[in-house]
Design a protein around this motif. Structure first.
Motif, PDB file in Angstrom:
ATOM      1  N   UNK A  27     -23.679   5.209  29.342  1.00 50.79           N
ATOM      2  CA  UNK A  27     -22.659   4.231  29.719  1.00 50.79           C
ATOM      3  C   UNK A  27     -23.075   3.501  31.000  1.00 50.79           C
ATOM      4  N   UNK A  28     -23.518   4.253  32.006  1.00 47.60           N
ATOM      5  CA  UNK A  28     -23.956   3.616  33.254  1.00 47.60           C
ATOM      6  C   UNK A  28     -25.178   2.726  33.028  1.00 47.60           C
ATOM      7  N   UNK A  29     -26.036   3.116  32.122  1.00 49.69           N
ATOM      8  CA  UNK A  29     -27.213   2.304  31.800  1.00 49.69           C
ATOM      9  C   UNK A  29     -26.803   0.985  31.155  1.00 49.69           C
ATOM     10  N   UNK A  30     -25.801   1.048  30.296  1.00 49.38           N
ATOM     11  CA  UNK A  30     -25.312  -0.190  29.668  1.00 49.38           C
ATOM     12  C   UNK A  30     -24.702  -1.117  30.722  1.00 49.38           C
ATOM     13  N   UNK A  31     -23.976  -0.544  31.679  1.00 47.13           N
ATOM     14  CA  UNK A  31     -23.387  -1.344  32.760  1.00 47.13           C
ATOM     15  C   UNK A  31     -24.500  -1.979  33.602  1.00 47.13           C
ATOM     16  N   UNK A  32     -25.523  -1.195  33.936  1.00 47.16           N
ATOM     17  CA  UNK A  32     -26.640  -1.730  34.728  1.00 47.16           C
ATOM     18  C   UNK A  32     -27.376  -2.820  33.962  1.00 47.16           C
ATOM     19  N   UNK A  33     -27.550  -2.632  32.663  1.00 46.10           N
ATOM     20  CA  UNK A  33     -28.224  -3.647  31.852  1.00 46.10           C
ATOM     21  C   UNK A  33     -27.402  -4.929  31.795  1.00 46.10           C
ATOM     22  N   UNK A  34     -26.104  -4.788  31.644  1.00 47.03           N
ATOM     23  CA  UNK A  34     -25.246  -5.977  31.602  1.00 47.03           C
ATOM     24  C   UNK A  34     -25.292  -6.727  32.931  1.00 47.03           C
ATOM     25  N   UNK A  35     -25.274  -5.989  34.027  1.00 44.86           N
ATOM     26  CA  UNK A  35     -25.358  -6.633  35.350  1.00 44.86           C
ATOM     27  C   UNK A  35     -26.690  -7.351  35.528  1.00 44.86           C
ATOM     28  N   UNK A  36     -27.772  -6.694  35.139  1.00 41.99           N
ATOM     29  CA  UNK A  36     -29.096  -7.313  35.277  1.00 41.99           C
ATOM     30  C   UNK A  36     -29.195  -8.564  34.409  1.00 41.99           C
ATOM     31  N   UNK A  37     -28.663  -8.477  33.205  1.00 41.23           N
ATOM     32  CA  UNK A  37     -28.708  -9.638  32.321  1.00 41.23           C
ATOM     33  C   UNK A  37     -27.842 -10.765  32.871  1.00 41.23           C
ATOM     34  N   UNK A  38     -26.635 -10.418  33.355  1.00 41.10           N
ATOM     35  CA  UNK A  38     -25.726 -11.433  33.890  1.00 41.10           C
ATOM     36  C   UNK A  38     -26.326 -12.102  35.115  1.00 41.10           C
ATOM     37  N   UNK A  39     -27.027 -11.329  35.937  1.00 36.52           N
ATOM     38  CA  UNK A  39     -27.600 -11.874  37.170  1.00 36.52           C
ATOM     39  C   UNK A  39     -28.755 -12.829  36.886  1.00 36.52           C
ATOM     40  N   UNK A  40     -29.637 -12.458  35.948  1.00 36.08           N
ATOM     41  CA  UNK A  40     -30.830 -13.265  35.713  1.00 36.08           C
ATOM     42  C   UNK A  40     -30.745 -14.142  34.464  1.00 36.08           C
ATOM     43  N   UNK A  41     -29.827 -13.820  33.580  1.00 35.28           N
ATOM     44  CA  UNK A  41     -29.699 -14.513  32.294  1.00 35.28           C
ATOM     45  C   UNK A  41     -30.942 -14.364  31.421  1.00 35.28           C
ATOM     46  N   UNK A  42     -31.711 -13.311  31.693  1.00 27.13           N
ATOM     47  CA  UNK A  42     -32.897 -13.024  30.869  1.00 27.13           C
ATOM     48  C   UNK A  42     -32.661 -11.690  30.168  1.00 27.13           C
TER      49      UNK A  42
END
Length: 139
Positions: A27-42
């Protein structure tokens, strides 16, 4: 309550903690992935964050599950067959842990240690030669 029964409960507790580590880690990994994606849009950044975070959770979960197996085998049913099965389980989980660590770090542990040591020696030599100021003291 007998010692064997208490150790069986302890092994079950370790197994539960291992499962919780895996679920919470995912769950925390999914949150971190979403944040990273939202921040960079990559999407690649999100994937790398997910992989790095969940890989760490997998490593921790495997360690806890090995502890459960050790308790169960050594304290609950220390037969030769069970010790052999434990050895095989530990071997497989150790291989998985090693493989995950190499995947996450991108380098074998002994190579990482050599690279870090060589870098430390190089930085110390440069500072000793007066070419670089010493790092600030941390208190």
């Amino acid at each position: 309550m007998t010692f064997t029964h208490a150790m069986q409960r302890a092994a079950q507790a370790f197994e539960a903690v291992g499962a919780i580590v895996l679920v919470v880690g995912f769950v925390l990994s999914m949150v971190a992935a979403a944040r990273a994606w939202r921040k960079s849009r990559r999407s690649a950044d999100g994937y790398l964050a997910l992989r790095r975070c969940f890989g760490g959770a997998l490593l921790l979960g495997l360690e806890v599950l090995v502890a459960a197996d050790l308790i169960r085998t050594v304290a609950v049913a220390p037969t030769l067959d069970n010790v052999g099965v434990l050895g095989l389980i530990v071997l497989i989980r150790t291989f998985l842990s090693f493989s995950l660590e190499v995947e996450l770090e991108g380098v074998a542990p002994w190579r990482r240690a050599l690279a870090n040591s060589a870098g430390s020696v190089r930085r110390a030599a440069t500072r000793a030669a007066g070419n670089q100021p010493p790092p600030p003291a941390s208190d």
